[in-house]
Write a protein that holds these residues in place. Structure first.
Motif, PDB file in Angstrom:
ATOM      1  N   VAL A  83       0.836  -1.199   0.000  1.00 39.06           N
ATOM      2  CA  VAL A  83       0.000   0.000   0.000  1.00 39.06           C
ATOM      3  C   VAL A  83       0.872   1.251   0.000  1.00 39.06           C
ATOM      4  N   ARG A  84       1.896   1.248   0.826  1.00 42.54           N
ATOM      5  CA  ARG A  84       2.764   2.426   0.912  1.00 42.54           C
ATOM      6  C   ARG A  84       3.504   2.680  -0.399  1.00 42.54           C
ATOM      7  N   ALA A  85       3.881   1.606  -1.087  1.00 38.39           N
ATOM      8  CA  ALA A  85       4.644   1.765  -2.326  1.00 38.39           C
ATOM      9  C   ALA A  85       3.760   2.070  -3.529  1.00 38.39           C
ATOM     10  N   ARG A  86       2.604   1.410  -3.619  1.00 38.82           N
ATOM     11  CA  ARG A  86       1.776   1.505  -4.826  1.00 38.82           C
ATOM     12  C   ARG A  86       0.564   2.407  -4.677  1.00 38.82           C
ATOM     13  N   TYR A  87       0.093   2.588  -3.440  1.00 40.73           N
ATOM     14  CA  TYR A  87      -1.094   3.407  -3.191  1.00 40.73           C
ATOM     15  C   TYR A  87      -0.834   4.374  -2.022  1.00 40.73           C
ATOM     16  N   PRO A  88       0.191   5.202  -2.128  1.00 34.88           N
ATOM     17  CA  PRO A  88       0.515   6.085  -0.996  1.00 34.88           C
ATOM     18  C   PRO A  88      -0.614   7.032  -0.620  1.00 34.88           C
ATOM     19  N   VAL A  89      -1.480   7.360  -1.580  1.00 36.72           N
ATOM     20  CA  VAL A  89      -2.616   8.228  -1.253  1.00 36.72           C
ATOM     21  C   VAL A  89      -3.509   7.565  -0.215  1.00 36.72           C
ATOM     22  N   LEU A  90      -3.657   6.248  -0.284  1.00 38.05           N
ATOM     23  CA  LEU A  90      -4.476   5.522   0.680  1.00 38.05           C
ATOM     24  C   LEU A  90      -3.787   5.471   2.042  1.00 38.05           C
ATOM     25  N   ALA A  91      -2.502   5.182   2.064  1.00 38.76           N
ATOM     26  CA  ALA A  91      -1.777   5.142   3.336  1.00 38.76           C
ATOM     27  C   ALA A  91      -1.849   6.489   4.038  1.00 38.76           C
ATOM     28  N   ARG A  92      -1.677   7.571   3.287  1.00 41.47           N
ATOM     29  CA  ARG A  92      -1.708   8.904   3.892  1.00 41.47           C
ATOM     30  C   ARG A  92      -3.096   9.256   4.400  1.00 41.47           C
ATOM     31  N   ALA A  93      -4.120   8.871   3.656  1.00 43.46           N
ATOM     32  CA  ALA A  93      -5.485   9.139   4.094  1.00 43.46           C
ATOM     33  C   ALA A  93      -5.800   8.394   5.389  1.00 43.46           C
ATOM     34  N   LEU A  94      -5.392   7.137   5.470  1.00 42.37           N
ATOM     35  CA  LEU A  94      -5.629   6.364   6.682  1.00 42.37           C
ATOM     36  C   LEU A  94      -4.934   6.981   7.885  1.00 42.37           C
ATOM     37  N   LEU A  95      -3.700   7.411   7.711  1.00 40.31           N
ATOM     38  CA  LEU A  95      -2.941   7.989   8.811  1.00 40.31           C
ATOM     39  C   LEU A  95      -3.445   9.373   9.202  1.00 40.31           C
ATOM     40  N   ALA A  96      -4.226  10.000   8.320  1.00 35.23           N
ATOM     41  CA  ALA A  96      -4.804  11.307   8.637  1.00 35.23           C
ATOM     42  C   ALA A  96      -6.081  11.184   9.453  1.00 35.23           C
ATOM     43  N   GLY A  97      -6.587   9.964   9.615  1.00 33.68           N
ATOM     44  CA  GLY A  97      -7.850   9.763  10.301  1.00 33.68           C
ATOM     45  C   GLY A  97      -7.679   9.360  11.754  1.00 33.68           C
ATOM     46  N   ALA A  98      -8.567   9.848  12.591  1.00 34.76           N
ATOM     47  CA  ALA A  98      -8.697   9.432  13.986  1.00 34.76           C
ATOM     48  C   ALA A  98      -7.380   9.554  14.767  1.00 34.76           C
ATOM     49  N   SER A  99      -7.121   8.565  15.634  1.00 34.69           N
ATOM     50  CA  SER A  99      -5.915   8.524  16.462  1.00 34.69           C
ATOM     51  C   SER A  99      -5.271   7.156  16.303  1.00 34.69           C
ATOM     52  N   PRO A 100      -4.003   6.992  16.717  1.00 32.41           N
ATOM     53  CA  PRO A 100      -3.383   5.662  16.598  1.00 32.41           C
ATOM     54  C   PRO A 100      -4.180   4.565  17.302  1.00 32.41           C
ATOM     55  N   GLN A 101      -4.740   4.888  18.464  1.00 34.80           N
ATOM     56  CA  GLN A 101      -5.493   3.880  19.207  1.00 34.80           C
ATOM     57  C   GLN A 101      -6.730   3.426  18.425  1.00 34.80           C
ATOM     58  N   LEU A 102      -7.429   4.382  17.826  1.00 35.16           N
ATOM     59  CA  LEU A 102      -8.616   4.029  17.051  1.00 35.16           C
ATOM     60  C   LEU A 102      -8.245   3.305  15.764  1.00 35.16           C
ATOM     61  N   ARG A 103      -7.165   3.744  15.111  1.00 38.57           N
ATOM     62  CA  ARG A 103      -6.743   3.068  13.877  1.00 38.57           C
ATOM     63  C   ARG A 103      -6.329   1.623  14.145  1.00 38.57           C
ATOM     64  N   ASN A 104      -5.831   1.348  15.339  1.00 36.66           N
ATOM     65  CA  ASN A 104      -5.457  -0.021  15.694  1.00 36.66           C
ATOM     66  C   ASN A 104      -6.674  -0.935  15.815  1.00 36.66           C
ATOM     67  N   LYS A 105      -7.835  -0.360  16.014  1.00 40.91           N
ATOM     68  CA  LYS A 105      -9.054  -1.144  16.221  1.00 40.91           C
ATOM     69  C   LYS A 105     -10.021  -1.067  15.046  1.00 40.91           C
ATOM     70  N   ALA A 106     -10.088   0.082  14.394  1.00 40.22           N
ATOM     71  CA  ALA A 106     -11.072   0.298  13.336  1.00 40.22           C
ATOM     72  C   ALA A 106     -10.773  -0.575  12.127  1.00 40.22           C
ATOM     73  N   SER A 107     -11.824  -1.106  11.513  1.00 40.11           N
ATOM     74  CA  SER A 107     -11.671  -1.999  10.367  1.00 40.11           C
ATOM     75  C   SER A 107     -11.993  -1.277   9.064  1.00 40.11           C
ATOM     76  N   VAL A 108     -11.534  -1.854   7.967  1.00 38.99           N
ATOM     77  CA  VAL A 108     -11.796  -1.283   6.648  1.00 38.99           C
ATOM     78  C   VAL A 108     -13.300  -1.234   6.367  1.00 38.99           C
ATOM     79  N   GLY A 109     -14.002  -2.346   6.634  1.00 42.52           N
ATOM     80  CA  GLY A 109     -15.438  -2.365   6.392  1.00 42.52           C
ATOM     81  C   GLY A 109     -16.181  -1.363   7.257  1.00 42.52           C
ATOM     82  N   GLY A 110     -15.799  -1.288   8.523  1.00 36.98           N
ATOM     83  CA  GLY A 110     -16.442  -0.339   9.423  1.00 36.98           C
ATOM     84  C   GLY A 110     -16.179   1.100   9.042  1.00 36.98           C
ATOM     85  N   ASN A 111     -14.985   1.374   8.536  1.00 34.42           N
ATOM     86  CA  ASN A 111     -14.646   2.728   8.103  1.00 34.42           C
ATOM     87  C   ASN A 111     -15.602   3.188   7.011  1.00 34.42           C
TER      88      ASN A 111
END
Length: 327
Positions: A83-111
């Motif tokens: 993802v980081r190499a081929r879809y960096p826009v997705l990696a950056r969008a994910l890291l821009a959301g919520a907090s590290p604690q929430l990202r550790n728990k939140a799922s792709v489907g739930g998002n």
């Protein structure tokens, strides 16, 4: 929180079968659903726990893309080397959301299925057509700073909150689902979320009991990628405006452009007219202005969010200049 039954399932087929009666909800990370249950905005009589299903992997596809399980966490997806190499826009969008604690728990489907953060939706004393269909929209005529300027209706002006979904829109992702009757669907991300119209409580095209099993990404598009988000603070804040962009320039001409927007619309927003204003032309100030005009042609502020119109203009211009190297 109201009482409810709890059901842990062993397979996707078992999961959709458990949704046949009553008022059930799937639960995985629960980062949005549990908050809504505490406020009695969501009142399921059964929680169907899908968190242990075998949907937590990211796999390569024969077409050169990725097949992402619905239970992959936001943190794991953002950290995936492919993802980081081929879809960096997705990696950056994910890291821009919520907090590290929430990202550790939140799922792709739930998002993809998270509900709006409109304050009137969360206040059960206020009218909200998303929460109580037909009750009205208190945001209209209310405090509208966080609300949408595109895709609105007289029934709802709430924005969609996801950062990830904006990047997926720019990448032409496909949502893969399983229905209780065994039907498996492939839904283009642009068709997945619905405009509010007269029924803002219907937020996606999912049928009753239909389960998201995967999100599929096609092969990585050509060009440079960027995700930029404007918000009130540097972390743990929803977008006032955001853009996911993939732009390719060859021999001084834009050969492809994919642009999706968050924070300004009632769903992850992608308008092909914006892209058409760029493709086949040199990346000049005139072309950039045409793209901005196409984006904002139908924009409408509601007083407190009028600033989003010039903000979206400046944001898109900045991203286009960065990705094309033009001043």
């Amino acid at each position: 929180m109201r009482s409810f039954d709890y059901c842990r399932v062993a397979s996707p087929e078992h999961a959709v079968a458990a949704m046949a009666e009553g008022h059930p909800r799937f639960i995985a990370g629960g980062t949005n659903l549990l908050d809504l249950m505490k406020l009695e905005i969501e009142t399921p009589d059964r929680l169907v726990d899908i968190s242990r299903l075998a949907l937590g992997d990211v796999e390569n596809t024969d077409a050169g893309g990725l097949l992402i399980g619905a239970l992959v966490t936001n943190s794991d997806l953002a950290a995936d080397a492919r993802v980081r190499a081929r879809y960096p826009v997705l990696a950056r969008a994910l890291l821009a959301g919520a907090s590290p604690q929430l990202r550790n728990k939140a799922s792709v489907g739930g998002n993809l299925l998270q509900r709006t953060r409109c304050p009137y939706f969360y206040d059960t004393n206020m009218a909200c057509n998303k929460r109580a269909p037909g009750s009205g929209c208190a945001a209209l005529g209310g405090i509208t700073r966080s609300h949408a300027i595109l895709g609105t209706s007289e029934h709802c002006i709430a924005t969609h909150p996801s950062d990830m979904a904006v990047a997926l829109a720019a990448l032409d992702a496909v949502v893969v689902t399983l229905a209780p009757d065994g039907d498996r669907r492939r839904i283009a991300i642009g068709d997945f979320h619905r405009l509010p119209g007269q029924t803002p409580h219907h937020e996606t095209v999912l049928k009753r009991g239909e389960l998201i099993t995967h999100v599929e990404l096609p092969a990585a598009p050509p060009g440079r990628q960027a995700y930029r988000k404007v918000r009130d603070r540097a972390s743990y804040a929803f977008a006032l405006a955001s853009v996911a962009a993939v732009i390719a320039v060859e021999n001084g001409v834009v050969t492809s452009a994919r642009l999706a927007f968050g924070g300004i619309a009632t769903k992850p927003w992608r308008d092909t007219a914006v892209e058409a204003a760029l493709v086949g032309h040199a990346p000049t100030a005139e072309r950039f202005a045409a793209a901005v005009d196409a984006l904002l042609a139908g924009a409408r502020g509601h007083g407190g969010n009028d600033f989003k119109i010039p903000l979206a203009r400046r944001l898109l211009l900045a991203v286009l200049r960065d990705l094309t190297g033009e001043l």
